[in-house]
Design a protein around this motif. Sequence first.
Motif, PDB file in Angstrom:
ATOM      1  N   TYR A  63       0.846  -1.195   0.000  1.00  0.00           N
ATOM      2  CA  TYR A  63       0.000   0.000   0.000  1.00  0.00           C
ATOM      3  C   TYR A  63       0.886   1.250   0.000  1.00  0.00           C
ATOM      4  N   GLY A 104      -5.318   8.182   3.547  1.00  0.00           N
ATOM      5  CA  GLY A 104      -5.360   6.766   3.874  1.00  0.00           C
ATOM      6  C   GLY A 104      -4.532   5.960   2.888  1.00  0.00           C
ATOM      7  N   PHE A 143       0.193  -5.296   9.341  1.00  0.00           N
ATOM      8  CA  PHE A 143       1.022  -4.303   8.666  1.00  0.00           C
ATOM      9  C   PHE A 143       2.383  -4.134   9.326  1.00  0.00           C
ATOM     10  N   TYR A 164      -8.758   0.229  11.806  1.00  0.00           N
ATOM     11  CA  TYR A 164      -7.334   0.150  12.106  1.00  0.00           C
ATOM     12  C   TYR A 164      -6.925   1.452  12.791  1.00  0.00           C
ATOM     13  N   GLN A 224      -3.411   3.907  13.718  1.00  0.00           N
ATOM     14  CA  GLN A 224      -2.020   4.166  13.346  1.00  0.00           C
ATOM     15  C   GLN A 224      -1.440   5.214  14.293  1.00  0.00           C
ATOM     16  N   LEU A 248       0.089   0.069  11.014  1.00  0.00           N
ATOM     17  CA  LEU A 248      -1.337  -0.004  11.277  1.00  0.00           C
ATOM     18  C   LEU A 248      -1.648  -1.227  12.132  1.00  0.00           C
ATOM     19  N   LEU A 306      -4.806  -3.563  13.787  1.00  0.00           N
ATOM     20  CA  LEU A 306      -6.228  -3.865  13.696  1.00  0.00           C
ATOM     21  C   LEU A 306      -6.888  -3.703  15.058  1.00  0.00           C
ATOM     22  N   PHE A 364      -8.533   4.576  10.997  1.00  0.00           N
ATOM     23  CA  PHE A 364      -8.998   4.342   9.634  1.00  0.00           C
ATOM     24  C   PHE A 364     -10.121   3.324   9.619  1.00  0.00           C
ATOM     25  N   LYS A 389      -8.388  -6.886  -1.503  1.00  0.00           N
ATOM     26  CA  LYS A 389      -7.666  -5.680  -1.114  1.00  0.00           C
ATOM     27  C   LYS A 389      -8.490  -4.900  -0.090  1.00  0.00           C
ATOM     28  N   LEU A 390      -7.789  -4.116   0.718  1.00  0.00           N
ATOM     29  CA  LEU A 390      -8.455  -3.249   1.686  1.00  0.00           C
ATOM     30  C   LEU A 390      -8.600  -1.858   1.083  1.00  0.00           C
ATOM     31  N   PHE A 393      -9.314   1.959   2.206  1.00  0.00           N
ATOM     32  CA  PHE A 393      -9.256   2.777   3.410  1.00  0.00           C
ATOM     33  C   PHE A 393     -10.027   4.080   3.244  1.00  0.00           C
ATOM     34  N   GLY A 394     -10.575   4.552   4.372  1.00  0.00           N
ATOM     35  CA  GLY A 394     -11.072   5.911   4.418  1.00  0.00           C
ATOM     36  C   GLY A 394      -9.910   6.879   4.559  1.00  0.00           C
ATOM     37  N   THR A 395     -10.245   8.163   4.643  1.00  0.00           N
ATOM     38  CA  THR A 395      -9.211   9.195   4.707  1.00  0.00           C
ATOM     39  C   THR A 395      -8.662   9.393   6.111  1.00  0.00           C
TER      40      THR A 395
END
Lengths: 113, 113
Positions: free
Chosen positions: A35, A42, A104, B36, B38, B44, B46, B90, B100-101, B103-105
């Motif tokens: 990613y 994000g 990650f 997630y 960060q 990241l 979970l 996130f 695939k993941l 993500f939001g912003t």
Amino acid sequence: DAGVTQSPTHLIKTRGQQVTLRCSPKSGHDTVSWYQQALGQGPQFIFQYYEEEERQRGNFPDRFSGHQFPNYSSELNVNALLLGDSALYLCASSLAEGVYIQYFGAGTRLSVL
Amino acid sequence: AQSVTQLDSHVSVSEGTPVLLRCNYSSSYSPSLFWYVQHPNKGLQLLLKYTSAATLVKGINGFEAEFKKSETSFHLTKPSAHMSDAAEYFCVVSRYNTDKLIFGTGTRLQVFP
């Protein structure tokens, strides 16, 4: 039990150069995803590798390529670097079967000057 | 197509008060949803995962989220904020296991003493 490890932690390159980032998955994991996380945004999916093949790909140009080795570790290569490639590159590992959770690494911070 | 919208870019709370981070999703499939976290200079982690089992999902560190299909929401809550909760959060969606993941912003949570 080591988690996902990425190297190097930081990297500085100039426009037009090529870069290789490395990822070792969590022990027992067989799938690696990459990613890109630009500053203040994000993460965005680049691609995913399983059984040494690219299984899925996001909306990234062909300058972004990857590889997965028999030991499940992976490399991300970026050619002809642009200023816009400056970002945090995150590697995630998971198991193809069973409970699906992506773990990650801490990422590689790439700066393109 | 799938997407998530995090409704707040920043949330500030006092230590000991409740936390609410809002997320709406869009998916043409029955989605898997994640939160997630960060922390600075860390990967990241979970917090929790929803995969069509119980609609109220409990995660780590006292966080929980409720899946509401009628509202297409997956808000994250915690009864009492701790200073160590300050981080970027996130909301994430995927179509199926191994996908695939997306993500939001992100929502930056600040916790004041």
